[in-house]
Design a protein around this motif. Structure first.
Motif, short mmCIF file in Angstrom:
data_model
loop_
_atom_site.label_atom_id
_atom_site.label_comp_id
_atom_site.label_asym_id
_atom_site.label_seq_id
_atom_site.Cartn_x
_atom_site.Cartn_y
_atom_site.Cartn_z
N TYR A 7 26.17 55.09 -6.14
CA TYR A 7 26.43 53.79 -5.53
C TYR A 7 25.49 52.72 -6.05
N THR A 8 24.24 53.11 -6.31
CA THR A 8 23.25 52.13 -6.75
C THR A 8 23.17 52.00 -8.26
N MET A 9 23.91 52.84 -8.96
CA MET A 9 23.94 52.76 -10.42
C MET A 9 24.72 51.51 -10.84
N SER A 10 24.29 50.90 -11.90
CA SER A 10 24.98 49.73 -12.42
C SER A 10 26.34 50.13 -12.99
N PHE A 11 27.36 49.34 -12.66
CA PHE A 11 28.68 49.60 -13.24
C PHE A 11 28.61 49.52 -14.76
N ALA A 12 27.68 48.71 -15.28
CA ALA A 12 27.51 48.57 -16.73
C ALA A 12 27.12 49.89 -17.40
N LYS A 13 26.57 50.83 -16.64
CA LYS A 13 26.20 52.14 -17.21
C LYS A 13 27.41 53.05 -17.37
N VAL A 14 28.36 52.98 -16.44
CA VAL A 14 29.53 53.87 -16.52
C VAL A 14 30.67 53.25 -17.32
N TYR A 15 30.73 51.95 -17.37
CA TYR A 15 31.80 51.25 -18.08
C TYR A 15 31.94 51.71 -19.54
N PRO A 16 30.85 51.76 -20.33
CA PRO A 16 31.00 52.23 -21.71
C PRO A 16 31.43 53.70 -21.80
N LEU A 17 31.11 54.48 -20.77
CA LEU A 17 31.54 55.88 -20.76
C LEU A 17 33.06 55.98 -20.57
N TYR A 18 33.60 55.13 -19.73
CA TYR A 18 35.06 55.07 -19.57
C TYR A 18 35.72 54.69 -20.90
N ILE A 19 35.17 53.68 -21.55
CA ILE A 19 35.73 53.22 -22.84
C ILE A 19 35.63 54.33 -23.88
#
Length: 118
Positions: A7-19
């Motif tokens: 929950y506290t992780m930045s969305f910017a950290k997971v976004y490139p993983l999705y891509i």
């Protein structure tokens, strides 16, 4: 009760993983963005602002302009848990997004992923 660390992780950290997951399977960043915007109601520009601002995942979903009403049609198992059985709203939305990206990576058409025929 302590919130999950995700929950506290930045969305910017997971976004490139999705891509990266999508691109490994021959799909595109544009398709990932379309899915995220469909689910959350963010425009592409608002999505990029959230990434640039390092918005945490909890607020990314809490502040979404309009979570798609058809998201409840997303069914199945992700990380060993049935998405439709998750009760906590933020975690359910996280898993909805995970499931949609999985469907993209597995080659489903955008029409099916976005529940257009529903």
């Amino acid at each position: 009760m302590t919130k999950p660390k995700i929950y506290t992780m930045s969305f910017a950290k997971v976004y490139p993983l999705y891509i990266a997951k999508a691109e490994r399977k021959g799909r595109t960043k544009a398709e990932v963005d379309t899915i995220i915007c469909w689910l959350t109601g963010y425009s592409p520009e608002e999505l990029q602002e959230r990434v640039d601002q390092q918005t945490d995942i909890e607020n990314f979903f809490a502040e979404a302009p309009e979570l798609h009403p058809f998201r409840s049609l997303i069914k199945g198992v992700i990380c060993g848990v049935r998405v439709e059985d998750i009760e906590e709203e933020t975690m359910k939305n996280i898993r909805y997004l995970d499931k949609l990206i999985d469907e993209l990576a597995k080659g489903k058409t955008m029409e099916k992923i976005l529940r257009v025929s529903s």
